[in-house]
Design a protein around this motif. Structure first.
Motif, PDB file in Angstrom:
ATOM      1  N   GLY A   1      30.316 -71.171  83.370  1.00  0.00           N
ATOM      2  CA  GLY A   1      31.157 -70.836  84.519  1.00  0.00           C
ATOM      3  C   GLY A   1      30.394 -71.101  85.807  1.00  0.00           C
ATOM      4  O   GLY A   1      29.937 -72.199  86.058  1.00  0.00           O
ATOM      5  N   HIS A   2      30.256 -70.068  86.631  1.00  0.00           N
ATOM      6  CA  HIS A   2      29.387 -70.070  87.811  1.00  0.00           C
ATOM      7  C   HIS A   2      29.899 -70.874  89.005  1.00  0.00           C
ATOM      8  O   HIS A   2      29.749 -70.454  90.154  1.00  0.00           O
ATOM      9  N   THR A   3      30.502 -72.017  88.776  1.00  0.00           N
ATOM     10  CA  THR A   3      30.799 -72.951  89.858  1.00  0.00           C
ATOM     11  C   THR A   3      32.073 -72.625  90.633  1.00  0.00           C
ATOM     12  O   THR A   3      32.261 -73.112  91.737  1.00  0.00           O
TER      13      THR A   3
ATOM     14  N   ASN B   1      35.161 -80.640  82.795  1.00  0.00           N
ATOM     15  CA  ASN B   1      34.845 -80.912  81.394  1.00  0.00           C
ATOM     16  C   ASN B   1      33.871 -82.068  81.328  1.00  0.00           C
ATOM     17  O   ASN B   1      34.151 -83.146  81.835  1.00  0.00           O
ATOM     18  N   SER B   2      32.730 -81.828  80.696  1.00  0.00           N
ATOM     19  CA  SER B   2      31.698 -82.864  80.598  1.00  0.00           C
ATOM     20  C   SER B   2      31.369 -83.121  79.134  1.00  0.00           C
ATOM     21  O   SER B   2      31.183 -82.180  78.356  1.00  0.00           O
ATOM     22  N   ILE B   3      31.289 -84.398  78.762  1.00  0.00           N
ATOM     23  CA  ILE B   3      30.904 -84.783  77.408  1.00  0.00           C
ATOM     24  C   ILE B   3      29.664 -85.665  77.517  1.00  0.00           C
ATOM     25  O   ILE B   3      29.684 -86.696  78.192  1.00  0.00           O
ATOM     26  N   TYR B   4      28.583 -85.246  76.891  1.00  0.00           N
ATOM     27  CA  TYR B   4      27.338 -86.006  76.967  1.00  0.00           C
ATOM     28  C   TYR B   4      26.505 -85.768  75.706  1.00  0.00           C
ATOM     29  O   TYR B   4      26.422 -84.665  75.189  1.00  0.00           O
ATOM     30  N   ASP B   5      25.925 -86.834  75.194  1.00  0.00           N
ATOM     31  CA  ASP B   5      25.041 -86.764  74.020  1.00  0.00           C
ATOM     32  C   ASP B   5      25.690 -86.021  72.857  1.00  0.00           C
ATOM     33  O   ASP B   5      25.020 -85.256  72.141  1.00  0.00           O
ATOM     34  N   GLY B   6      27.001 -86.200  72.671  1.00  0.00           N
ATOM     35  CA  GLY B   6      27.690 -85.541  71.572  1.00  0.00           C
ATOM     36  C   GLY B   6      27.989 -84.078  71.814  1.00  0.00           C
ATOM     37  O   GLY B   6      28.449 -83.379  70.900  1.00  0.00           O
ATOM     38  N   ILE B   7      27.744 -83.605  73.014  1.00  0.00           N
ATOM     39  CA  ILE B   7      27.979 -82.201  73.375  1.00  0.00           C
ATOM     40  C   ILE B   7      29.145 -82.130  74.349  1.00  0.00           C
ATOM     41  O   ILE B   7      29.253 -82.945  75.266  1.00  0.00           O
ATOM     42  N   TYR B   8      30.023 -81.159  74.151  1.00  0.00           N
ATOM     43  CA  TYR B   8      31.141 -80.935  75.069  1.00  0.00           C
ATOM     44  C   TYR B   8      30.831 -79.667  75.863  1.00  0.00           C
ATOM     45  O   TYR B   8      30.720 -78.592  75.292  1.00  0.00           O
ATOM     46  N   GLU B   9      30.689 -79.817  77.167  1.00  0.00           N
ATOM     47  CA  GLU B   9      30.449 -78.644  78.020  1.00  0.00           C
ATOM     48  C   GLU B   9      31.713 -78.305  78.798  1.00  0.00           C
ATOM     49  O   GLU B   9      32.247 -79.131  79.527  1.00  0.00           O
ATOM     50  N   HIS B  10      32.176 -77.087  78.629  1.00  0.00           N
ATOM     51  CA  HIS B  10      33.363 -76.582  79.310  1.00  0.00           C
ATOM     52  C   HIS B  10      32.904 -75.735  80.499  1.00  0.00           C
ATOM     53  O   HIS B  10      32.352 -74.652  80.310  1.00  0.00           O
ATOM     54  N   VAL B  11      33.118 -76.233  81.705  1.00  0.00           N
ATOM     55  CA  VAL B  11      32.841 -75.434  82.901  1.00  0.00           C
ATOM     56  C   VAL B  11      34.173 -74.804  83.306  1.00  0.00           C
ATOM     57  O   VAL B  11      35.089 -75.498  83.736  1.00  0.00           O
ATOM     58  N   HIS B  12      34.290 -73.511  83.156  1.00  0.00           N
ATOM     59  CA  HIS B  12      35.567 -72.826  83.325  1.00  0.00           C
ATOM     60  C   HIS B  12      35.815 -72.415  84.768  1.00  0.00           C
ATOM     61  O   HIS B  12      34.904 -72.006  85.475  1.00  0.00           O
ATOM     62  N   GLY B  13      37.064 -72.526  85.178  1.00  0.00           N
ATOM     63  CA  GLY B  13      37.461 -71.961  86.458  1.00  0.00           C
ATOM     64  C   GLY B  13      37.314 -70.446  86.419  1.00  0.00           C
ATOM     65  O   GLY B  13      37.326 -69.834  85.347  1.00  0.00           O
TER      66      GLY B  13
ATOM     67  N   VAL C   1      38.141 -66.412  87.100  1.00  0.00           N
ATOM     68  CA  VAL C   1      39.242 -65.457  87.198  1.00  0.00           C
ATOM     69  C   VAL C   1      39.436 -65.016  88.648  1.00  0.00           C
ATOM     70  O   VAL C   1      40.553 -64.739  89.082  1.00  0.00           O
ATOM     71  N   CYS C   2      38.336 -64.994  89.420  1.00  0.00           N
ATOM     72  CA  CYS C   2      38.379 -64.514  90.810  1.00  0.00           C
ATOM     73  C   CYS C   2      38.642 -65.631  91.807  1.00  0.00           C
ATOM     74  O   CYS C   2      38.657 -65.387  93.019  1.00  0.00           O
ATOM     75  N   GLY C   3      38.826 -66.871  91.343  1.00  0.00           N
ATOM     76  CA  GLY C   3      39.068 -67.977  92.258  1.00  0.00           C
ATOM     77  C   GLY C   3      37.848 -68.337  93.064  1.00  0.00           C
ATOM     78  O   GLY C   3      36.715 -68.252  92.582  1.00  0.00           O
ATOM     79  N   ALA C   4      38.062 -68.747  94.306  1.00  0.00           N
ATOM     80  CA  ALA C   4      36.961 -69.180  95.181  1.00  0.00           C
ATOM     81  C   ALA C   4      36.294 -67.955  95.797  1.00  0.00           C
ATOM     82  O   ALA C   4      36.673 -67.491  96.866  1.00  0.00           O
ATOM     83  N   TRP C   5      35.344 -67.409  95.068  1.00  0.00           N
ATOM     84  CA  TRP C   5      34.516 -66.300  95.551  1.00  0.00           C
ATOM     85  C   TRP C   5      35.336 -65.113  96.058  1.00  0.00           C
ATOM     86  O   TRP C   5      35.082 -64.578  97.131  1.00  0.00           O
TER      87      TRP C   5
END
Length: 239
Positions: free
Chosen positions: A50-52, A57-69, A71-75
């Motif tokens: 999360g964090h961002t 969604n990023s796929i690299y080296d056979g790994i799928y990374e889910h960067v989630h939106g 719940v609180c929106g933009a800070w």
């Protein structure tokens, strides 16, 4: 070292879901490469982060990374994230040792709502300084923000019921979001961020009835026929 020992008890044909706060993709932080090296040994790897306060969604080296939106929106200032993704969470369906499908669920929204469609040549907060527009804004162009899209998705355009083409992905800021943060949330600067799930298309018949169809890699189909406008009625309430 703890993770290495823990994973030594897990069969290599199993799927591993690794959860942490800050995304690992493109990171040079301490131990990141060592962790990725341990995870790559398994048949299927999904990293949940999360964090961002945006979705990616990023796929690299056979790994799928889910960067989630978030719940609180933009800070905690709004009901959307910085990329225009609605506040929300992900729903995953797991079968055996694989993720069978997943989607991003906007809070208070139907699970089928996965995209927002705009006219590219519209000015947001017109009459105010600054106002916001899409980088590409030729007449007849439409834009879709498909917040959960990855490279397996296809975004199709239908005009008067007939498919006329597929939308092309662009990386840019969603100006509808900028106008929301500054105009409706009252922020002194926009929190809007560049994202890679914006799609462009030039319609063949400008006056045609439009339908945008998004198909994910699992065979799920999502549609949008409404055009989001700069009118106040098309913006979610600010906190």
């Amino acid at each position: 070292e703890w993770l290495r020992q823990d994973l030594s008890f897990v069969p290599k044909e199993r799927a591993v879901i690794f959860c942490c706060h800050i995304p690992l993709r493109n990171s040079s932080s301490q131990n990141v490469q060592a962790v990725l090296g341990l995870l790559k040994e398994f048949a299927s790897v999904h990293i949940m982060t999360g964090h961002t306060h945006y979705a990616e969604n990023s796929i690299y080296d056979g790994i799928y990374e889910h960067v989630h939106g978030a719940v609180c929106g933009a800070w905690w200032y709004s009901t959307i994230n910085t990329d225009g993704t609605p506040n929300g969470y992900a729903i995953y369906r797991i079968e055996g040792s694989s993720i069978a499908s997943w989607l991003y669920k906007g809070t208070g929204m139907d699970a089928g709502e996965q995209l927002r469609v705009y006219r590219a040549d519209v000015s947001y907060m017109e009459g105010f300084s600054p106002n916001y527009q899409f980088y590409y804004k030729e007449a007849g162009q439409i834009v879709a923000n498909v917040w959960n899209a990855d490279d397996t998705w296809t975004i199709e355009v239908y005009e008067n019921g007939v498919k006329t083409g597929d939308m092309a992905k662009k990386s840019m800021i969603d100006p509808w979001s900028s106008a929301y943060f500054c105009g409706f949330c009252g922020l002194k600067e926009s929190y809007a961020s560049k994202n890679d799930h914006i799609f462009y298309y030039t319609v063949k018949s400008p006056g045609a009835a439009l339908r945008v169809v998004a198909r994910d890699g699992y065979g799920n189909v999502f549609e949008q026929t409404e055009i989001t406008t700069p009118l106040e009625a098309d913006y979610p309430d600010a906190y």
